[in-house]
Design a protein around this motif. Structure first.
Motif, PDB file in Angstrom:
ATOM      1  N   SER A   1     -69.576  72.614  51.276  1.00 57.16           N
ATOM      2  CA  SER A   1     -68.190  72.939  50.937  1.00 57.16           C
ATOM      3  C   SER A   1     -67.851  74.418  51.035  1.00 57.16           C
ATOM      4  O   SER A   1     -66.676  74.779  51.039  1.00 57.16           O
ATOM      5  CB  SER A   1     -67.876  72.456  49.517  1.00 57.16           C
TER       6      SER A   1
ATOM      7  N   TRP B   1     -60.646  60.821  52.993  1.00 58.46           N
ATOM      8  CA  TRP B   1     -61.980  61.368  53.213  1.00 58.46           C
ATOM      9  C   TRP B   1     -62.781  61.453  51.920  1.00 58.46           C
ATOM     10  O   TRP B   1     -64.007  61.385  51.927  1.00 58.46           O
ATOM     11  CB  TRP B   1     -61.879  62.742  53.858  1.00 58.46           C
ATOM     12  N   GLN B   2     -62.101  61.550  50.815  1.00 59.72           N
ATOM     13  CA  GLN B   2     -62.798  61.579  49.530  1.00 59.72           C
ATOM     14  C   GLN B   2     -63.568  60.271  49.309  1.00 59.72           C
ATOM     15  O   GLN B   2     -64.674  60.268  48.756  1.00 59.72           O
ATOM     16  CB  GLN B   2     -61.798  61.791  48.395  1.00 59.72           C
ATOM     17  N   ASP B   3     -62.984  59.157  49.782  1.00 65.05           N
ATOM     18  CA  ASP B   3     -63.648  57.864  49.641  1.00 65.05           C
ATOM     19  C   ASP B   3     -64.815  57.713  50.603  1.00 65.05           C
ATOM     20  O   ASP B   3     -65.634  56.806  50.449  1.00 65.05           O
ATOM     21  CB  ASP B   3     -62.643  56.730  49.884  1.00 65.05           C
TER      22      ASP B   3
ATOM     23  N   PHE C   1     -66.857  60.617  51.635  1.00 65.25           N
ATOM     24  CA  PHE C   1     -67.941  61.559  51.337  1.00 65.25           C
ATOM     25  C   PHE C   1     -68.406  61.550  49.881  1.00 65.25           C
ATOM     26  O   PHE C   1     -69.584  61.784  49.613  1.00 65.25           O
ATOM     27  CB  PHE C   1     -67.529  62.971  51.753  1.00 65.25           C
ATOM     28  N   ASP C   2     -67.528  61.265  48.946  1.00 67.67           N
ATOM     29  CA  ASP C   2     -67.949  61.252  47.538  1.00 67.67           C
ATOM     30  C   ASP C   2     -69.025  60.203  47.260  1.00 67.67           C
ATOM     31  O   ASP C   2     -70.021  60.508  46.585  1.00 67.67           O
ATOM     32  CB  ASP C   2     -66.747  61.033  46.623  1.00 67.67           C
ATOM     33  N   PRO C   3     -68.891  58.956  47.753  1.00 68.96           N
ATOM     34  CA  PRO C   3     -69.939  57.975  47.489  1.00 68.96           C
ATOM     35  C   PRO C   3     -71.292  58.361  48.080  1.00 68.96           C
ATOM     36  O   PRO C   3     -72.340  57.920  47.577  1.00 68.96           O
ATOM     37  CB  PRO C   3     -69.403  56.694  48.153  1.00 68.96           C
TER      38      PRO C   3
ATOM     39  N   GLY D   1     -72.452  61.330  47.990  1.00 65.26           N
ATOM     40  CA  GLY D   1     -72.961  62.488  47.255  1.00 65.26           C
ATOM     41  C   GLY D   1     -72.808  63.795  48.003  1.00 65.26           C
ATOM     42  O   GLY D   1     -73.520  64.766  47.697  1.00 65.26           O
TER      43      GLY D   1
ATOM     44  N   ARG E   1     -70.909  67.219  49.048  1.00 69.24           N
ATOM     45  CA  ARG E   1     -69.930  68.185  48.555  1.00 69.24           C
ATOM     46  C   ARG E   1     -69.287  68.873  49.751  1.00 69.24           C
ATOM     47  O   ARG E   1     -69.867  69.778  50.360  1.00 69.24           O
ATOM     48  CB  ARG E   1     -70.603  69.194  47.624  1.00 69.24           C
TER      49      ARG E   1
ATOM     50  N   ARG F   1     -65.225  70.230  51.343  1.00 69.61           N
ATOM     51  CA  ARG F   1     -63.977  70.816  50.801  1.00 69.61           C
ATOM     52  C   ARG F   1     -62.789  69.936  51.171  1.00 69.61           C
ATOM     53  O   ARG F   1     -62.436  69.802  52.344  1.00 69.61           O
ATOM     54  CB  ARG F   1     -63.785  72.237  51.336  1.00 69.61           C
ATOM     55  N   HIS F   2     -62.203  69.304  50.164  1.00 71.20           N
ATOM     56  CA  HIS F   2     -61.037  68.461  50.360  1.00 71.20           C
ATOM     57  C   HIS F   2     -59.763  69.270  50.138  1.00 71.20           C
ATOM     58  O   HIS F   2     -59.718  70.151  49.271  1.00 71.20           O
ATOM     59  CB  HIS F   2     -61.068  67.273  49.391  1.00 71.20           C
TER      60      HIS F   2
END
Length: 343
Positions: free
Chosen positions: A25, A303-305, A307-309, A311, A313, A315-316
């Motif tokens: 990030s 994109w949060q859905d 990369f977050d799963p 793990g 980090r 930059r959104h």
């Protein structure tokens, strides 16, 4: 393309492991300091009981000699961010306007707030480039305007002629911060002649850093250069004893290891091309970036859905876009796996 990929994999295998391959990030260099730089830093620890120079005169002289500028045209700061704040303290008053593209480097809106300036946000165009006409129009009654090249977060480059037209349109009493934090990742043919620009436009301050390509983010070393009249104002804002005593040692050792540094830059740039190529092959639109990251505009699946799963980090941004630092090949595979699983 295949021979390039094999060569990159072979080269990456000989480099130190990334400290955290999922921390993508902050656009950090994925590799530890070069061995000679590390050795120089270890030796410098023996003098940690002594203060650094009152003002970083020797570091200023070293950098000026390296970039071919007069010493009094260079200023030093704790990262390029430190130089940016010196500029704002030197040339602005509360309530002045500070113009920037949006989205942009996270620091610029924060700096405007710290200096009690009015931030003016100019949207990028649909391709992730600055709208230079709109930026120049907004700069007419502003004290400072920021131009990032390559742009953070999209990695895009404005052409040299376009930059010239922009600078010619900006009033001479408006300071242009030309942010070149990622200049080392730009192919030489696409770089600006910054020295020529500041001769022609004395209201331009170029910002650069040792945090990205040089891999010294933790040491906070940055610099700026411009006309002597402008840099003299910034030098007056230089914080006494403000630069770490290891800064001079680290920069000198990095300059001495230029060949090894260029090798690492080539590896990261090739990994960037490889990641972009693989993402595009998966049907993902990626901007034509020129830094050590890739930018993915908003897509159907947030994109949060993605990369977050996994793990990861990354930059959104509020509009749904995402910036991903280029790491080593392990990181690249993790990014590709997350995209494949999440879309």
């Amino acid at each position: 393309m295949a021979p390039l990929t094999r060569s990159v994999e072979d080269t990456v295998a000989t480099l130190p492991d990334a400290v955290d391959p999922l921390a993508l990030s902050l656009n950090e260099n994925p590799f530890s300091p070069l061995p000679t730089v590390r050795s120089a830093l270890i030796s410098a620890i023996d003098s940690a009981n002594r203060y650094p120079e009152f003002l970083p005169e020797r570091l200023r002289r070293l950098i000026a000699d390296r970039i071919g500028m007069a010493e009094n045209q260079v200023v030093i700061g704790p990262g390029a961010t430190g130089v940016a704040m010196q500029l704002l303290h030197a040339v602005t008053e509360p309530g002045d306007r500070m113009v920037m593209g949006t989205p942009t480097f996270d620091g610029y809106p924060i700096f405007a707030q710290m200096a009690r300036l009015q931030p003016v946000m100019v949207p990028l165009d649909e391709h992730g480039h600055h709208d230079l006409d709109a930026l120049a129009d907004a700069a007419v009654d502003a004290k400072v305007v920021v131009l990032c090249r390559p742009h953070n977060p999209t990695g895009t480059l404005e052409s040299a002629p376009a930059v010239e037209r922009f600078l010619a349109a900006v009033p001479r009493d408006t300071i242009v911060m030309l942010d070149e934090a990622y200049i080392e990742f730009v192919a030489p043919a696409f770089r600006l002649d910054a020295a020529s620009l500041i001769r022609k436009y004395p209201n331009v301050l170029v910002l650069r850093t040792f945090s990205k390509a040089y891999g010294l983010a933790g040491l906070r070393i940055g610099y700026g250069f411009g006309s002597a009249d402008l840099t003299e104002k910034l030098w007056r804002m230089q914080l006494p004893f403000g630069m770490d005593s290891t800064s001079l040692v680290a920069v000198a050792a990095s300059y001495d290891a230029e060949r090894q540094l260029q090798r690492r830059i080539r590896v990261i740039a090739a990994e960037r091309r490889y990641l972009r190529m693989r993402l595009r092959a998966m049907g993902v639109y990626v901007t034509e970036g020129h830094a050590n990251f890739v930018y993915l505009p908003p897509a159907g699946t947030p994109w949060q859905d993605v990369f977050d799963p996994a793990g990861m980090r990354v930059r959104h941004y509020k509009d749904g876009g995402v910036r991903i630092t280029v790491g080593d090949r392990w990181s690249t595979r993790a990014v590709l796996a997350a995209v494949a699983a999440g879309r």
